[in-house]
Design a protein around this motif. Sequence first.
Motif, mmCIF file in Angstrom:
data_model
loop_
_atom_site.group_PDB
_atom_site.id
_atom_site.type_symbol
_atom_site.label_atom_id
_atom_site.label_comp_id
_atom_site.label_asym_id
_atom_site.label_seq_id
_atom_site.Cartn_x
_atom_site.Cartn_y
_atom_site.Cartn_z
ATOM 1 N N CYS A 20 0.810 -1.169 0.066
ATOM 2 C CA CYS A 20 -0.102 -0.101 0.032
ATOM 3 C C CYS A 20 0.943 1.391 -0.026
ATOM 4 O O CYS A 20 0.266 2.378 -0.387
ATOM 5 N N THR A 21 2.166 1.223 0.360
ATOM 6 C CA THR A 21 3.000 2.256 0.587
ATOM 7 C C THR A 21 4.317 1.931 -0.490
ATOM 8 O O THR A 21 5.263 1.630 0.332
ATOM 9 N N GLY A 23 6.471 3.817 -1.552
ATOM 10 C CA GLY A 23 7.744 4.931 -1.226
ATOM 11 C C GLY A 23 8.749 4.821 -2.338
ATOM 12 O O GLY A 23 8.656 5.309 -3.407
ATOM 13 N N LEU A 24 9.740 4.519 -1.863
ATOM 14 C CA LEU A 24 10.980 4.342 -2.823
ATOM 15 C C LEU A 24 11.260 3.103 -3.458
ATOM 16 O O LEU A 24 12.104 2.835 -4.085
ATOM 17 N N GLY A 25 10.288 2.182 -3.146
ATOM 18 C CA GLY A 25 10.081 0.802 -3.741
ATOM 19 C C GLY A 25 11.032 -0.428 -3.092
ATOM 20 O O GLY A 25 11.286 -1.592 -3.506
ATOM 21 N N ASP A 45 0.819 3.945 -4.117
ATOM 22 C CA ASP A 45 1.307 5.074 -3.279
ATOM 23 C C ASP A 45 0.521 6.404 -3.727
ATOM 24 O O ASP A 45 -0.079 6.472 -5.060
ATOM 25 N N ASP A 47 1.387 9.092 -3.873
ATOM 26 C CA ASP A 47 2.522 10.186 -4.206
ATOM 27 C C ASP A 47 3.123 9.760 -5.618
ATOM 28 O O ASP A 47 3.805 8.617 -5.743
ATOM 29 N N ALA A 70 -2.745 5.437 -5.673
ATOM 30 C CA ALA A 70 -4.106 5.136 -5.146
ATOM 31 C C ALA A 70 -3.670 5.597 -3.633
ATOM 32 O O ALA A 70 -2.616 5.342 -3.125
ATOM 33 N N PHE A 72 -5.012 4.967 0.568
ATOM 34 C CA PHE A 72 -5.628 3.801 1.172
ATOM 35 C C PHE A 72 -7.270 3.649 1.184
ATOM 36 O O PHE A 72 -7.621 2.491 1.005
ATOM 37 N N GLY A 88 3.447 6.678 7.019
ATOM 38 C CA GLY A 88 4.221 7.855 7.267
ATOM 39 C C GLY A 88 4.592 8.357 5.796
ATOM 40 O O GLY A 88 4.221 8.337 4.876
ATOM 41 N N SER A 90 8.298 9.144 3.368
ATOM 42 C CA SER A 90 9.612 8.483 2.763
ATOM 43 C C SER A 90 10.752 9.563 2.935
ATOM 44 O O SER A 90 10.328 10.717 3.123
ATOM 45 N N GLN A 93 10.413 12.336 0.324
ATOM 46 C CA GLN A 93 9.423 13.404 0.827
ATOM 47 C C GLN A 93 9.799 14.331 1.933
ATOM 48 O O GLN A 93 9.885 15.376 1.477
ATOM 49 N N MET A 113 1.030 14.907 0.257
ATOM 50 C CA MET A 113 1.690 13.641 -0.367
ATOM 51 C C MET A 113 1.187 13.571 -1.880
ATOM 52 O O MET A 113 2.202 13.242 -2.777
ATOM 53 N N GLU A 199 -7.484 7.964 6.969
ATOM 54 C CA GLU A 199 -6.815 6.884 5.804
ATOM 55 C C GLU A 199 -6.213 5.683 6.542
ATOM 56 O O GLU A 199 -6.694 4.569 6.141
HETATM 57 C C1 LIG Z 1 7.682 5.236 4.773
HETATM 58 S S1 LIG Z 1 7.279 5.416 3.195
HETATM 59 C C2 LIG Z 1 7.270 3.983 2.526
HETATM 60 C C3 LIG Z 1 8.628 3.282 2.145
HETATM 61 C C4 LIG Z 1 8.605 2.040 1.486
HETATM 62 N N1 LIG Z 1 8.009 1.144 2.093
HETATM 63 C C5 LIG Z 1 10.049 1.604 0.893
HETATM 64 O O1 LIG Z 1 10.803 0.495 0.916
HETATM 65 O O2 LIG Z 1 10.717 2.562 0.058
HETATM 66 C C6 LIG Z 1 5.462 5.728 3.264
HETATM 67 C C7 LIG Z 1 4.750 6.108 1.830
HETATM 68 O O3 LIG Z 1 3.646 5.829 2.107
HETATM 69 C C8 LIG Z 1 2.774 6.694 1.234
HETATM 70 N N2 LIG Z 1 1.573 7.112 1.950
HETATM 71 C C9 LIG Z 1 1.330 7.559 3.181
HETATM 72 N N3 LIG Z 1 -0.188 7.573 3.496
HETATM 73 C C10 LIG Z 1 -0.608 6.977 2.352
HETATM 74 C C11 LIG Z 1 -1.927 6.800 1.941
HETATM 75 N N4 LIG Z 1 -3.092 7.008 2.707
HETATM 76 N N5 LIG Z 1 -2.234 6.104 0.763
HETATM 77 C C12 LIG Z 1 -1.269 5.855 0.106
HETATM 78 N N6 LIG Z 1 0.118 5.933 0.249
HETATM 79 C C13 LIG Z 1 0.341 6.694 1.611
HETATM 80 C C14 LIG Z 1 3.562 8.103 1.303
HETATM 81 O O4 LIG Z 1 3.528 8.847 0.231
HETATM 82 C C15 LIG Z 1 4.980 7.500 1.422
HETATM 83 O O5 LIG Z 1 5.528 7.407 0.051
#
Ligand SMILES: C[S@@+](CC[C@H](N)C(=O)[O-])C[C@H]1O[C@@H](n2cnc3c(N)ncnc32)[C@H](O)[C@@H]1O
Length: 281
Positions: A20-21, A23-25, A45, A47, A70, A72, A88, A90, A93, A113, A199
């Motif tokens: 669901c997140t 982030g940087l992949g 994500d 973002d 998308a 959550f 949270g 990344s 960000q 985001m 969310e």
């Molecule tokens: C801590 S980072 C994830 C890092 C990722 N696990 C990685 O390995 O690179 C959190 C990510 O969750 C996304 N995010 C936070 N709340 C979100 C939401 N309600 N829906 C979708 N994405 C969300 C943020 O945009 C951010 O890119």
Amino acid sequence: MLAESLEYLAVKPYGRYLDCTAGLGGHTKAIAALLTQGGKLISCDRDAESLEIARQNAAEFADRIEFRQAMFSELDESDLDGLIADLGVSRFQLTGPERGFSFQAEGPLDMRMDQSHGTTAADLLNHSAEKAIADWLHQLGEERRARKIAGAIVRARPIRSTLHLAGVVERAVPRTGPMHPATRTFMALRMVVNREQEELDALLNAAPRMVKPGGRIVIISFMSLEDRKVKESFRELKRTGRGLILTKKPIVPSEQEVRMNPPSRSAKLRAVEIVNAQEHS
Ligand SMILES: C[S@@+](CC[C@H](N)C(=O)[O-])C[C@H]1O[C@@H](n2cnc3c(N)ncnc32)[C@H](O)[C@@H]1O
């Protein structure tokens, strides 16, 4: 907590997973690497910029990943073998001054985001009542000096930028320890701008429906407010016979990880296995 996430997700090579997140992949790439071509990972994500970075970083496994912008509250999958959310913001960000999350670099006070729509942090601060601002700081930021800070913000309006806000807070409540006095203010604002509590509620509500029996839900949170929500939601799954809690206590990062990546020190991972899609209490 990549290794711990993979351990609790227990990826099956032919499984169907949702990150669901993205982030940087980091998680996306590691999960995809454990899948065969018969498996599938949907990586989301809210973002768009982060999603693009995740896409590049996990390009090696593109044949088994579907990237999707998308949030959550928009997720509606079914028959998943597992779902992971790493809550949270990344590093990307947080450290990009133009995104407005950081009190250490000058930038527009944005904090969205998903920058394609919604209200910026500046708009919120410049147009909300002092009481509302104080409540956010107190409830979401757990800021003890919330009223004092809210008063100073209202007197200094219009707030123009990240450093302008950081300065207003610092003058209102001087530093008492190693933490910058604006830390909690920035965190609370970020949570309001992105409706992070709502969310998370939407995700916790939908996740058990999206994951099939035998599948797992893994959530990493960074704030006690969020960890409490995850804990209570998993307990409810247990109480209603739908889930088996896999982490009696939250899993925290190793000392080595905290040394290498200090912001990870507040991370808490919880996991549950869905045993029954239907509630029977
Ligand atoms: C801590 S980072 C994830 C890092 C990722 N696990 C990685 O390995 O690179 C959190 C990510 O969750 C996304 N995010 C936070 N709340 C979100 C939401 N309600 N829906 C979708 N994405 C969300 C943020 O945009 C951010 O890119």
